[in-house]
Design a protein around this motif. Structure first.
Motif, PDB file in Angstrom:
ATOM      1  N   ILE A  17     -10.734  -4.413  -2.581  1.00 34.90           N
ATOM      2  CA  ILE A  17     -10.541  -3.719  -3.849  1.00 34.90           C
ATOM      3  C   ILE A  17      -9.194  -4.141  -4.445  1.00 34.90           C
ATOM      4  O   ILE A  17      -8.282  -4.505  -3.707  1.00 34.90           O
ATOM      5  N   PRO A  18      -9.036  -4.086  -5.787  1.00 37.72           N
ATOM      6  CA  PRO A  18      -7.750  -4.436  -6.402  1.00 37.72           C
ATOM      7  C   PRO A  18      -6.722  -3.329  -6.185  1.00 37.72           C
ATOM      8  O   PRO A  18      -7.085  -2.186  -5.862  1.00 37.72           O
ATOM      9  N   PRO A  19      -5.440  -3.628  -6.362  1.00 39.47           N
ATOM     10  CA  PRO A  19      -4.385  -2.626  -6.116  1.00 39.47           C
ATOM     11  C   PRO A  19      -4.549  -1.343  -6.918  1.00 39.47           C
ATOM     12  O   PRO A  19      -4.340  -0.243  -6.391  1.00 39.47           O
ATOM     13  N   GLN A  20      -4.917  -1.467  -8.184  1.00 39.44           N
ATOM     14  CA  GLN A  20      -5.040  -0.267  -9.009  1.00 39.44           C
ATOM     15  C   GLN A  20      -6.134   0.666  -8.500  1.00 39.44           C
ATOM     16  O   GLN A  20      -5.991   1.893  -8.517  1.00 39.44           O
ATOM     17  N   GLN A  21      -7.245   0.082  -8.039  1.00 39.22           N
ATOM     18  CA  GLN A  21      -8.321   0.916  -7.505  1.00 39.22           C
ATOM     19  C   GLN A  21      -7.893   1.569  -6.201  1.00 39.22           C
ATOM     20  O   GLN A  21      -8.221   2.724  -5.928  1.00 39.22           O
ATOM     21  N   PHE A  22      -7.147   0.819  -5.367  1.00 42.01           N
ATOM     22  CA  PHE A  22      -6.612   1.404  -4.136  1.00 42.01           C
ATOM     23  C   PHE A  22      -5.722   2.595  -4.454  1.00 42.01           C
ATOM     24  O   PHE A  22      -5.804   3.641  -3.803  1.00 42.01           O
ATOM     25  N   ARG A  23      -4.877   2.451  -5.468  1.00 40.96           N
ATOM     26  CA  ARG A  23      -3.986   3.549  -5.864  1.00 40.96           C
ATOM     27  C   ARG A  23      -4.789   4.767  -6.301  1.00 40.96           C
ATOM     28  O   ARG A  23      -4.448   5.901  -5.957  1.00 40.96           O
ATOM     29  N   LYS A  24      -5.877   4.561  -7.046  1.00 42.74           N
ATOM     30  CA  LYS A  24      -6.691   5.684  -7.513  1.00 42.74           C
ATOM     31  C   LYS A  24      -7.347   6.429  -6.365  1.00 42.74           C
ATOM     32  O   LYS A  24      -7.549   7.643  -6.402  1.00 42.74           O
ATOM     33  N   LEU A  25      -7.709   5.693  -5.294  1.00 44.00           N
ATOM     34  CA  LEU A  25      -8.339   6.340  -4.144  1.00 44.00           C
ATOM     35  C   LEU A  25      -7.427   7.369  -3.503  1.00 44.00           C
ATOM     36  O   LEU A  25      -7.888   8.359  -2.919  1.00 44.00           O
ATOM     37  N   TYR A  26      -6.120   7.134  -3.582  1.00 43.86           N
ATOM     38  CA  TYR A  26      -5.161   8.019  -2.923  1.00 43.86           C
ATOM     39  C   TYR A  26      -4.376   8.869  -3.919  1.00 43.86           C
ATOM     40  O   TYR A  26      -3.437   9.565  -3.526  1.00 43.86           O
ATOM     41  N   LYS A  27      -4.744   8.794  -5.200  1.00 43.35           N
ATOM     42  CA  LYS A  27      -3.996   9.523  -6.218  1.00 43.35           C
ATOM     43  C   LYS A  27      -4.196  11.014  -6.060  1.00 43.35           C
ATOM     44  O   LYS A  27      -5.319  11.471  -5.904  1.00 43.35           O
ATOM     45  N   ALA A  71       4.476   6.081  -7.859  1.00 44.65           N
ATOM     46  CA  ALA A  71       3.439   6.164  -8.883  1.00 44.65           C
ATOM     47  C   ALA A  71       3.836   5.494 -10.188  1.00 44.65           C
ATOM     48  O   ALA A  71       2.976   5.033 -10.950  1.00 44.65           O
ATOM     49  N   ASP A  72       5.127   5.419 -10.480  1.00 39.98           N
ATOM     50  CA  ASP A  72       5.572   4.854 -11.754  1.00 39.98           C
ATOM     51  C   ASP A  72       5.768   3.339 -11.702  1.00 39.98           C
ATOM     52  O   ASP A  72       5.956   2.703 -12.745  1.00 39.98           O
ATOM     53  N   ALA A  73       5.752   2.760 -10.534  1.00 34.22           N
ATOM     54  CA  ALA A  73       5.958   1.316 -10.409  1.00 34.22           C
ATOM     55  C   ALA A  73       4.707   0.556 -10.828  1.00 34.22           C
ATOM     56  O   ALA A  73       3.586   0.934 -10.469  1.00 34.22           O
ATOM     57  N   THR A  74       4.873  -0.503 -11.583  1.00 35.89           N
ATOM     58  CA  THR A  74       3.738  -1.330 -11.988  1.00 35.89           C
ATOM     59  C   THR A  74       3.318  -2.234 -10.834  1.00 35.89           C
ATOM     60  O   THR A  74       4.071  -2.439  -9.870  1.00 35.89           O
ATOM     61  N   VAL A  75       2.126  -2.779 -10.952  1.00 29.88           N
ATOM     62  CA  VAL A  75       1.639  -3.710  -9.938  1.00 29.88           C
ATOM     63  C   VAL A  75       2.565  -4.918  -9.849  1.00 29.88           C
ATOM     64  O   VAL A  75       2.854  -5.417  -8.750  1.00 29.88           O
ATOM     65  N   HIS A  79      -1.086 -13.643  -7.921  1.00 28.38           N
ATOM     66  CA  HIS A  79      -1.279 -14.007  -6.517  1.00 28.38           C
ATOM     67  C   HIS A  79      -1.375 -12.757  -5.657  1.00 28.38           C
ATOM     68  O   HIS A  79      -2.203 -12.671  -4.739  1.00 28.38           O
ATOM     69  N   PHE A  80      -0.534 -11.778  -5.939  1.00 26.75           N
ATOM     70  CA  PHE A  80      -0.572 -10.512  -5.199  1.00 26.75           C
ATOM     71  C   PHE A  80      -1.928  -9.822  -5.358  1.00 26.75           C
ATOM     72  O   PHE A  80      -2.550  -9.400  -4.378  1.00 26.75           O
ATOM     73  N   VAL A  81      -2.395  -9.710  -6.588  1.00 20.87           N
ATOM     74  CA  VAL A  81      -3.668  -9.023  -6.847  1.00 20.87           C
ATOM     75  C   VAL A  81      -4.820  -9.744  -6.155  1.00 20.87           C
ATOM     76  O   VAL A  81      -5.688  -9.114  -5.533  1.00 20.87           O
ATOM     77  N   ALA A  82      -4.837 -11.065  -6.250  1.00 20.56           N
ATOM     78  CA  ALA A  82      -5.911 -11.838  -5.622  1.00 20.56           C
ATOM     79  C   ALA A  82      -5.887 -11.669  -4.102  1.00 20.56           C
ATOM     80  O   ALA A  82      -6.936 -11.505  -3.466  1.00 20.56           O
ATOM     81  N   LYS A  98       0.832  -1.206   0.000  1.00 19.72           N
ATOM     82  CA  LYS A  98       0.000   0.000   0.000  1.00 19.72           C
ATOM     83  C   LYS A  98       0.864   1.253   0.000  1.00 19.72           C
ATOM     84  O   LYS A  98       0.568   2.235  -0.691  1.00 19.72           O
ATOM     85  N   GLU A  99       1.934   1.213   0.789  1.00 19.10           N
ATOM     86  CA  GLU A  99       2.841   2.367   0.818  1.00 19.10           C
ATOM     87  C   GLU A  99       3.455   2.609  -0.563  1.00 19.10           C
ATOM     88  O   GLU A  99       3.552   3.750  -1.013  1.00 19.10           O
ATOM     89  N   LEU A 100       3.858   1.528  -1.234  1.00 22.80           N
ATOM     90  CA  LEU A 100       4.457   1.665  -2.558  1.00 22.80           C
ATOM     91  C   LEU A 100       3.435   2.107  -3.604  1.00 22.80           C
ATOM     92  O   LEU A 100       3.753   2.879  -4.513  1.00 22.80           O
ATOM     93  N   LEU A 101       2.213   1.601  -3.510  1.00 23.56           N
ATOM     94  CA  LEU A 101       1.173   2.000  -4.470  1.00 23.56           C
ATOM     95  C   LEU A 101       0.920   3.498  -4.414  1.00 23.56           C
ATOM     96  O   LEU A 101       0.644   4.138  -5.435  1.00 23.56           O
TER      97      LEU A 101
END
Length: 273
Positions: free
Chosen positions: A263-273, A234-238, A252-255, A227-230
């Motif tokens: 929520i999936p990682p990308q959606q979590f990132r958008k919440l804090y973008k 910002a430039d790091a991929t999932v 496995h990470f996403v699941a 979560k901290e990295l997400l």
């Protein structure tokens, strides 16, 4: 007398949202065989009540309360002299992690001193909700998070001494995991060797202190780092983030992330973008 305020539905997109805050004069026994659909905090303002959860029954006098997780069966009733309560119901994908990090346990009576700020927080929160139109639930969410922080700061848990003692015994391993969580080869054998005790003893210590297994603790740690990295990278991929926190593959990470947070990682990132 009963006062309560519901927040708007828009707030339910937040990592932590408030369903309702209220004050009630409890007059009858409440039995919830299937629990409540949200996390439920109940505290005494005046009088006393009896609360039953997880097979234990205990009194809730003034300056005390209890937290019950969503879906946990429970019941409570007022003492003959009466019982006035304040309550907070809340939910959100980040709530389980918050409660774990703050070590706020389910079904354990919490007590605090008479001059602690916990006594008036929910009333103040209710006053603000009744006065202002919180369209997106942001103010209520901030108030709820502040309440949980204050609860952890001033609340006294019956088994706090055991928790502190257990965390001290596990400290060498916890520190080691902070440094090596990115190693995907870590297993129970390496963890037990680091701690210098049999795996069975390590399991008992973890369950007693944190309420979960050593591997589940490691997964929670990896997800917290992710979560901290997400948010920060910002430039790091999932896929890159999954590798950095110790997951062997991105799927496995996403699941795991989705199962634990909702929520999936990308959606979590958008919440804090």
């Amino acid at each position: 007398m009963r006062r309560f305020a519901f927040t708007t539905g828009n707030g339910q997109t937040l990592p932590l949202f408030v369903e309702t805050v209220g004050i009630a004069d409890e007059r009858s026994k409440i039995v919830r065989t299937e629990g409540y659909p949200y996390f439920h905090w109940l505290q005494t303002i005046r009088g006393e009540g009896l609360f039953t959860v997880n097979g234990a029954t205990f009194a809730l006098p003034v300056h005390s309360g209890v937290l019950v997780y969503a879906g946990t069966p429970h019941q409570y009733e007022p003492a003959p002299e009466g019982w006035e309560t304040a309550y907070l119901t809340f939910g959100g994908p980040s709530v389980p992690d918050m409660l774990l990090t703050l070590k706020l346990q389910e079904g354990v009576p919490v007590r605090w001193d008479a001059d602690a700020p916990l006594n008036g927080l929910l009333q103040e929160m209710l006053d603000r909700l009744e006065k202002d139109q919180d369209l997106f639930g942001l103010n209520a969410s901030a108030d709820a998070y502040r309440f949980l922080i204050v609860l952890r700061q001033y609340g006294r848990f019956d088994n706090r001494t055991d928790i502190v003692r257990g965390s001290e015994r596990l400290r060498p391993l916890l520190d080691w995991l902070e440094r090596h969580y990115a190693d995907s080869e870590i297993g129970l054998a390496e963890m037990a060797e680091t701690l210098g005790v049999p795996a069975s003893t390590m399991n008992l210590w973890f369950h007693h202190t944190f309420g979960l297994s050593p591997y589940a603790y490691l997964v929670q740690l990896r997800l917290r780092k992710a979560k901290e990295l997400l948010i920060r990278s910002a430039d790091a991929t999932v896929k890159q983030i999954a590798e950095r926190v110790g997951f062997r593959d991105a799927s496995h990470f996403v699941a795991t992330f989705r199962r634990k947070t909702g929520i999936p990682p990308q959606q979590f990132r958008k919440l804090y973008k």
